[in-house]
Scaffold this motif. Structure first.
Motif, PDB file in Angstrom:
ATOM      1  N   MET A   1      39.445 -96.204  97.602  1.00  0.00           N
ATOM      2  CA  MET A   1      38.630 -95.527  96.620  1.00  0.00           C
ATOM      3  C   MET A   1      37.170 -95.940  96.774  1.00  0.00           C
ATOM      4  O   MET A   1      36.284 -95.193  96.440  1.00  0.00           O
ATOM      5  N   GLY A   2      36.907 -97.103  97.271  1.00  0.00           N
ATOM      6  CA  GLY A   2      35.536 -97.522  97.458  1.00  0.00           C
ATOM      7  C   GLY A   2      34.938 -98.145  96.211  1.00  0.00           C
ATOM      8  O   GLY A   2      35.601 -98.343  95.205  1.00  0.00           O
ATOM      9  N   VAL A   3      33.659 -98.432  96.301  1.00  0.00           N
ATOM     10  CA  VAL A   3      32.963 -99.044  95.185  1.00  0.00           C
ATOM     11  C   VAL A   3      32.628 -97.976  94.161  1.00  0.00           C
ATOM     12  O   VAL A   3      32.231 -96.877  94.496  1.00  0.00           O
ATOM     13  N   GLY A   4      32.787 -98.294  92.915  1.00  0.00           N
ATOM     14  CA  GLY A   4      32.483 -97.362  91.848  1.00  0.00           C
ATOM     15  C   GLY A   4      33.404 -97.591  90.677  1.00  0.00           C
ATOM     16  O   GLY A   4      34.277 -98.447  90.701  1.00  0.00           O
ATOM     17  N   VAL A   5      33.193 -96.801  89.665  1.00  0.00           N
ATOM     18  CA  VAL A   5      33.986 -96.941  88.461  1.00  0.00           C
ATOM     19  C   VAL A   5      35.238 -96.080  88.598  1.00  0.00           C
ATOM     20  O   VAL A   5      35.173 -94.935  89.023  1.00  0.00           O
ATOM     21  N   ALA A   6      36.365 -96.642  88.268  1.00  0.00           N
ATOM     22  CA  ALA A   6      37.621 -95.893  88.249  1.00  0.00           C
ATOM     23  C   ALA A   6      38.068 -95.763  86.794  1.00  0.00           C
ATOM     24  O   ALA A   6      37.852 -96.661  85.987  1.00  0.00           O
ATOM     25  N   TYR A   7      38.658 -94.632  86.468  1.00  0.00           N
ATOM     26  CA  TYR A   7      39.107 -94.359  85.103  1.00  0.00           C
ATOM     27  C   TYR A   7      40.619 -94.185  85.104  1.00  0.00           C
ATOM     28  O   TYR A   7      41.209 -93.812  86.112  1.00  0.00           O
ATOM     29  N   LEU A   8      41.255 -94.462  83.985  1.00  0.00           N
ATOM     30  CA  LEU A   8      42.653 -94.129  83.820  1.00  0.00           C
ATOM     31  C   LEU A   8      42.933 -93.780  82.371  1.00  0.00           C
ATOM     32  O   LEU A   8      42.254 -94.248  81.469  1.00  0.00           O
ATOM     33  N   TYR A   9      43.908 -92.909  82.202  1.00  0.00           N
ATOM     34  CA  TYR A   9      44.314 -92.464  80.869  1.00  0.00           C
ATOM     35  C   TYR A   9      45.475 -93.330  80.407  1.00  0.00           C
ATOM     36  O   TYR A   9      46.390 -93.602  81.172  1.00  0.00           O
ATOM     37  N   GLU A  10      45.414 -93.787  79.172  1.00  0.00           N
ATOM     38  CA  GLU A  10      46.498 -94.578  78.596  1.00  0.00           C
ATOM     39  C   GLU A  10      46.900 -93.927  77.278  1.00  0.00           C
ATOM     40  O   GLU A  10      46.063 -93.681  76.418  1.00  0.00           O
ATOM     41  N   CYS A  11      48.188 -93.629  77.137  1.00  0.00           N
ATOM     42  CA  CYS A  11      48.704 -92.971  75.941  1.00  0.00           C
ATOM     43  C   CYS A  11      49.266 -94.016  74.975  1.00  0.00           C
ATOM     44  O   CYS A  11      49.625 -95.124  75.380  1.00  0.00           O
ATOM     45  N   GLY A  12      49.352 -93.649  73.715  1.00  0.00           N
ATOM     46  CA  GLY A  12      49.932 -94.534  72.719  1.00  0.00           C
ATOM     47  C   GLY A  12      51.415 -94.788  72.934  1.00  0.00           C
ATOM     48  O   GLY A  12      51.964 -95.774  72.449  1.00  0.00           O
ATOM     49  N   CYS A  13      52.087 -93.898  73.690  1.00  0.00           N
ATOM     50  CA  CYS A  13      53.519 -94.080  73.949  1.00  0.00           C
ATOM     51  C   CYS A  13      53.769 -95.060  75.096  1.00  0.00           C
ATOM     52  O   CYS A  13      54.909 -95.396  75.392  1.00  0.00           O
ATOM     53  N   GLY A  14      52.696 -95.509  75.756  1.00  0.00           N
ATOM     54  CA  GLY A  14      52.841 -96.478  76.838  1.00  0.00           C
ATOM     55  C   GLY A  14      52.646 -95.894  78.217  1.00  0.00           C
ATOM     56  O   GLY A  14      52.611 -96.619  79.201  1.00  0.00           O
ATOM     57  N   ALA A  15      52.531 -94.571  78.328  1.00  0.00           N
ATOM     58  CA  ALA A  15      52.321 -93.947  79.634  1.00  0.00           C
ATOM     59  C   ALA A  15      50.900 -94.214  80.112  1.00  0.00           C
ATOM     60  O   ALA A  15      49.964 -94.254  79.322  1.00  0.00           O
ATOM     61  N   ARG A  16      50.751 -94.395  81.416  1.00  0.00           N
ATOM     62  CA  ARG A  16      49.437 -94.605  82.027  1.00  0.00           C
ATOM     63  C   ARG A  16      49.312 -93.726  83.250  1.00  0.00           C
ATOM     64  O   ARG A  16      50.279 -93.497  83.960  1.00  0.00           O
ATOM     65  N   SER A  17      48.096 -93.301  83.521  1.00  0.00           N
ATOM     66  CA  SER A  17      47.846 -92.527  84.730  1.00  0.00           C
ATOM     67  C   SER A  17      47.463 -93.472  85.863  1.00  0.00           C
ATOM     68  O   SER A  17      47.228 -94.660  85.648  1.00  0.00           O
ATOM     69  N   GLU A  18      47.375 -92.910  87.043  1.00  0.00           N
ATOM     70  CA  GLU A  18      46.809 -93.647  88.169  1.00  0.00           C
ATOM     71  C   GLU A  18      45.292 -93.663  88.005  1.00  0.00           C
ATOM     72  O   GLU A  18      44.736 -92.925  87.204  1.00  0.00           O
ATOM     73  N   ARG A  19      44.622 -94.469  88.795  1.00  0.00           N
ATOM     74  CA  ARG A  19      43.162 -94.499  88.749  1.00  0.00           C
ATOM     75  C   ARG A  19      42.613 -93.195  89.306  1.00  0.00           C
ATOM     76  O   ARG A  19      43.103 -92.697  90.310  1.00  0.00           O
ATOM     77  N   VAL A  20      41.625 -92.650  88.640  1.00  0.00           N
ATOM     78  CA  VAL A  20      40.960 -91.433  89.100  1.00  0.00           C
ATOM     79  C   VAL A  20      39.460 -91.689  89.146  1.00  0.00           C
ATOM     80  O   VAL A  20      38.960 -92.672  88.591  1.00  0.00           O
ATOM     81  N   ARG A  21      38.732 -90.791  89.790  1.00  0.00           N
ATOM     82  CA  ARG A  21      37.309 -91.021  90.031  1.00  0.00           C
ATOM     83  C   ARG A  21      36.403 -90.625  88.883  1.00  0.00           C
ATOM     84  O   ARG A  21      35.275 -91.080  88.825  1.00  0.00           O
ATOM     85  N   SER A  22      36.856 -89.739  87.986  1.00  0.00           N
ATOM     86  CA  SER A  22      35.944 -89.296  86.931  1.00  0.00           C
ATOM     87  C   SER A  22      36.632 -89.323  85.575  1.00  0.00           C
ATOM     88  O   SER A  22      37.856 -89.237  85.480  1.00  0.00           O
ATOM     89  N   GLU A  23      35.819 -89.424  84.543  1.00  0.00           N
ATOM     90  CA  GLU A  23      36.335 -89.424  83.184  1.00  0.00           C
ATOM     91  C   GLU A  23      36.941 -88.067  82.833  1.00  0.00           C
ATOM     92  O   GLU A  23      37.934 -87.984  82.110  1.00  0.00           O
ATOM     93  N   ALA A  24      36.365 -86.996  83.382  1.00  0.00           N
ATOM     94  CA  ALA A  24      36.883 -85.648  83.125  1.00  0.00           C
ATOM     95  C   ALA A  24      38.291 -85.489  83.695  1.00  0.00           C
ATOM     96  O   ALA A  24      39.161 -84.873  83.063  1.00  0.00           O
ATOM     97  N   THR A  25      38.538 -86.059  84.870  1.00  0.00           N
ATOM     98  CA  THR A  25      39.875 -85.988  85.466  1.00  0.00           C
ATOM     99  C   THR A  25      40.872 -86.782  84.632  1.00  0.00           C
ATOM    100  O   THR A  25      42.001 -86.337  84.418  1.00  0.00           O
TER     101      THR A  25
END
Length: 85
Positions: A1-25
């Motif tokens: 992924m390189g240098v930069g900020v990575a984002y991930l979505y975390e749900c209240g039910c415990g589900a998490r996404s993989e790291r993505v490159r943008s907040e919109a994603t």
């Protein structure tokens, strides 16, 4: 992924996404999860985290511990080198 900020979505039910490159994603991933698993209703505790927020204090503390262990090992090796040479 390189240098930069990575984002991930975390749900209240415990589900998490993989790291993505943008907040919109990460928001789009959250919308897909919400529609598929919760009937489109928002869950308490939903949030989008940066990689640094995900690591948190425990990760920083663990990293500091590894650094201190490495320094201690170098100190011991240096002492052994000085006594044998």
């Amino acid at each position: 992924m390189g240098v930069g900020v990575a984002y991930l979505y975390e749900c209240g039910c415990g589900a998490r996404s993989e790291r993505v490159r943008s907040e919109a994603t990460a928001d789009a991933v959250g919308t897909i999860h919400r529609n598929a698993c919760h009937g489109g209703l928002p869950m308490p505790g939903e949030r989008i985290l940066t990689n640094a927020e995900r690591i948190g204090f425990r990760g920083a503390l663990a990293g500091f511990g590894w650094i201190m262990a490495g320094m201690a090992a170098l100190y011991v090796l240096g002492s052994l080198w000085n006594t044998t040479h």
